[in-house]
Enzyme design. Structure first.
Site, PDB file in Angstrom:
ATOM      1  N   LYS A 243       2.618  11.356   6.761  1.00 43.27           N
ATOM      2  CA  LYS A 243       1.790  11.188   7.966  1.00 43.27           C
ATOM      3  C   LYS A 243       2.315  11.987   9.178  1.00 43.27           C
ATOM      4  O   LYS A 243       2.084  13.182   9.231  1.00 43.27           O
ATOM      5  CB  LYS A 243       1.608   9.707   8.275  1.00 43.27           C
ATOM      6  CG  LYS A 243       0.758   9.018   7.189  1.00 43.27           C
ATOM      7  CD  LYS A 243       0.108   7.723   7.621  1.00 43.27           C
ATOM      8  CE  LYS A 243      -0.973   7.316   6.641  1.00 43.27           C
ATOM      9  NZ  LYS A 243      -0.575   6.328   5.649  1.00 43.27           N
TER      10      LYS A 243
ATOM     11  N   ASP B 276       9.415   2.923   2.096  1.00 50.13           N
ATOM     12  CA  ASP B 276       8.237   3.732   2.381  1.00 50.13           C
ATOM     13  C   ASP B 276       7.967   3.644   3.881  1.00 50.13           C
ATOM     14  O   ASP B 276       7.353   2.686   4.365  1.00 50.13           O
ATOM     15  CB  ASP B 276       7.032   3.245   1.569  1.00 50.13           C
ATOM     16  CG  ASP B 276       5.778   4.073   1.838  1.00 50.13           C
ATOM     17  OD1 ASP B 276       5.775   4.849   2.818  1.00 50.13           O
ATOM     18  OD2 ASP B 276       4.805   3.933   1.073  1.00 50.13           O
TER      19      ASP B 276
ATOM     20  N   PHE C 174       0.866  -1.189   0.000  1.00 54.43           N
ATOM     21  CA  PHE C 174       0.000   0.000   0.000  1.00 54.43           C
ATOM     22  C   PHE C 174       0.896   1.230   0.000  1.00 54.43           C
ATOM     23  O   PHE C 174       1.663   1.451   0.935  1.00 54.43           O
ATOM     24  CB  PHE C 174      -0.937   0.060   1.216  1.00 54.43           C
ATOM     25  CG  PHE C 174      -1.783   1.305   1.174  1.00 54.43           C
ATOM     26  CD1 PHE C 174      -2.965   1.329   0.432  1.00 54.43           C
ATOM     27  CD2 PHE C 174      -1.386   2.472   1.801  1.00 54.43           C
ATOM     28  CE1 PHE C 174      -3.731   2.494   0.341  1.00 54.43           C
ATOM     29  CE2 PHE C 174      -2.141   3.637   1.714  1.00 54.43           C
ATOM     30  CZ  PHE C 174      -3.303   3.647   0.987  1.00 54.43           C
TER      31      PHE C 174
HETATM   32  C1  PLP Z   1      -0.754   6.345   4.173  1.00 57.52           C
HETATM   33  C2  PLP Z   1       0.317   5.771   3.369  1.00 57.52           C
HETATM   34  C3  PLP Z   1       0.657   6.300   2.106  1.00 57.52           C
HETATM   35  C4  PLP Z   1      -0.143   7.392   1.439  1.00 57.52           C
HETATM   36  O1  PLP Z   1      -0.192   8.562   2.194  1.00 57.52           O
HETATM   37  P1  PLP Z   1      -1.334   9.657   1.869  1.00 57.52           P
HETATM   38  O2  PLP Z   1      -0.912  10.849   2.690  1.00 57.52           O
HETATM   39  O3  PLP Z   1      -2.635   9.070   2.315  1.00 57.52           O
HETATM   40  O4  PLP Z   1      -1.285   9.920   0.414  1.00 57.52           O
HETATM   41  C5  PLP Z   1       1.731   5.745   1.447  1.00 57.52           C
HETATM   42  N1  PLP Z   1       2.437   4.738   1.970  1.00 57.52           N
HETATM   43  C6  PLP Z   1       2.138   4.190   3.176  1.00 57.52           C
HETATM   44  C7  PLP Z   1       2.963   3.065   3.703  1.00 57.52           C
HETATM   45  C8  PLP Z   1       1.059   4.684   3.908  1.00 57.52           C
HETATM   46  O5  PLP Z   1       0.742   4.132   5.074  1.00 57.52           O
END
Ligand code: PLP
Length: 414
Positions: free
Chosen positions: A269, A240, A155
């Site tokens: 985040k 990520d 994700f």
């Molecule tokens: C939440 C998340 C994203 C995307 O972030 P947004 O601010 O919602 O676009 C990407 N990678 C990971 C691992 C996430 O948890």
């Protein structure tokens, strides 16, 4: 007109104020979420208060965007001070706030440079562009042929290119045609990754722990193997850490816990302190240096308000207290939850103050458990059917953490 569902667990005790607020959202906001039936009006620390004055312990923390607690005094003060100075200049001009933020964030990550963006998805998109340019200009991959290896169950956000390499039908159905150039391999399988690497491979993109997929922790040594293989094959390792990073797992980055330094960190985040969206690509000059004026941009990326809040987040993390707290309280959380295995719970995964709890189907679905928790004053979120995810703000205290475990035990009937 929207008909309110009645009779389901979460509607027990739903008041007129809550029902009216939910109905208004259902009528006029796109239905791309299925929220639990609670309407938050204010919040402080680890607690939120709904429109009826009922208090709940927030054990999701906006998917880790509120790692440092709601209304964190340091972050609110930084935002207030910057609100009175200047909030947006665009990158057409320099702002006095940007330099201190990018310098501090680069130092925190042990890298040279920062590309400031806004949302997590934008950081991922930016890293894909950077990795492709790097492949063509530095590695010498033939034009238009770069490949990026991604993981099953990944994700990384919701843009068209990012969902192009998702294997979750909920994320992809109806959105074709998709962006080519991605190869998917099983998560946690270093041999499969190695076999997928070829002369056109630019990068490997992965979550050190897969959040959305259910807090999936790869086998010990996996990240080290990925680092070793990518370094040997001259492939960028892009971690990520948008959800796993910035204190959540008891370290600045989950990669730290595995003794691994990727080429590129993706952050988001919690970088915005729960105040504003702030994301970043963090890497050395030999990678981020491929970006030249005009080749990438964002009107809001690195804006002064975001930079001021982000700087205070970085300062907080540089002190190390949040990481230590997540480590210590995380051990307490995992000890409490692990005792439930065999009693309504079939497995517990995670690191630090982050847990994925698989619910025994005999007890109900994860959403059923979340609705029961809601009635007991605990906010949590299900993911993929049978998993409840917990990620309370790191500022939670021991008594509240014990309350969470007690209520969880009751909610699964243990
Ligand atoms: C939440 C998340 C994203 C995307 O972030 P947004 O601010 O919602 O676009 C990407 N990678 C990971 C691992 C996430 O948890």
């Amino acid at each position: 007109m929207t008909t309110m569902q009645t009779g389901s667990l979460g509607d027990v005790g739903t008041t007129p104020a809550t029902a009216a607020a939910i109905e208004q959202v259902e009528a006029h906001a796109a239905h791309n979420y299925h929220p639990l039936p609670v309407v938050v009006e204010e919040a402080s620390g680890a607690w939120v208060t709904d429109v009826d004055g009922r208090r709940y312990l927030d054990c999701l923390a906006a998917y880790s965007a509120v790692n440092f607690g709601h209304g964190n005094p340091r972050l609110i003060a930084a935002a207030h001070a910057q609100l009175d100075r200047v909030t947006l200049t665009s990158r057409a001009f320099h702002s006095a706030a940007l330099g201190p933020f990018v310098e501090a964030l680069a130092a925190l990550a042990g890298k040279d440079m920062v590309l400031p963006m806004n949302t997590g998805a934008e950081a991922v998109e930016s890293a894909i562009k950077v990795a492709r340019r790097w492949a063509y200009e530095v590695k010498g991959v033939p034009a238009g042929q770069a490949e990026i290896i991604v993981m099953e169950g990944n994700f990384h956000g919701r843009t068209t290119t990012i969902v192009s390499f998702s294997d979750d039908p909920d994320a992809t159905t109806g959105y074709a045609p998709f962006t080519p150039g991605f190869v998917r391999v099983p998560f946690g399988d270093a041999a499969a990754l190695e076999a997928a690497i070829g002369p056109r491979t630019a990068a490997v993109l992965l979550e050190p722990i897969q959040g959305e997929a259910g807090i999936n922790v790869p086998p010990p040594g996996y990240l080290r193997a990925v680092r070793e293989i990518t370094a040997r094959e001259r492939v960028l390792m892009i971690a990520d850490e948008i959800q796993s990073g910035l204190g959540r797992t008891g370290a600045t980055f989950q990669c730290d816990n595995e003794g691994v330094v990727p080429d590129v960190y993706l952050l988001g985040k919690a970088l915005g302190g729960g105040v504003v969206p702030v994301s970043a690509v963090v890497a050395d000059r030999d990678v981020l240096g491929v970006l030249t004026p005009g080749s990438h941009g964002s009107t809001f990326g690195g804006n002064p308000l975001a930079a001021a809040v982000g700087l205070e987040v970085v300062r907080m993390l540089a002190e190390g207290e949040m990481q230590a707290r997540a480590r210590e309280l995380g051990a307490r959380l995992h000890a409490g939850l692990s005792a439930l295995i065999g009693h309504g719970v079939t497995a517990v995964r995670g690191a630090g103050l982050w847990a994925g709890i698989d619910i025994d189907p005999a007890v109900g679905t994860a959403r059923d458990v979340c609705l029961r928790l809601l009635e007991r004053g605990i906010l949590a979120k299900d993911t993929h059917g049978q998993t409840v995810r917990l990620a309370p703000p790191i500022v939670i205290d021991e008594a509240d953490l014990d309350l969470l475990v007690r209520e969880f035990r009751a909610a699964v009937g243990a």
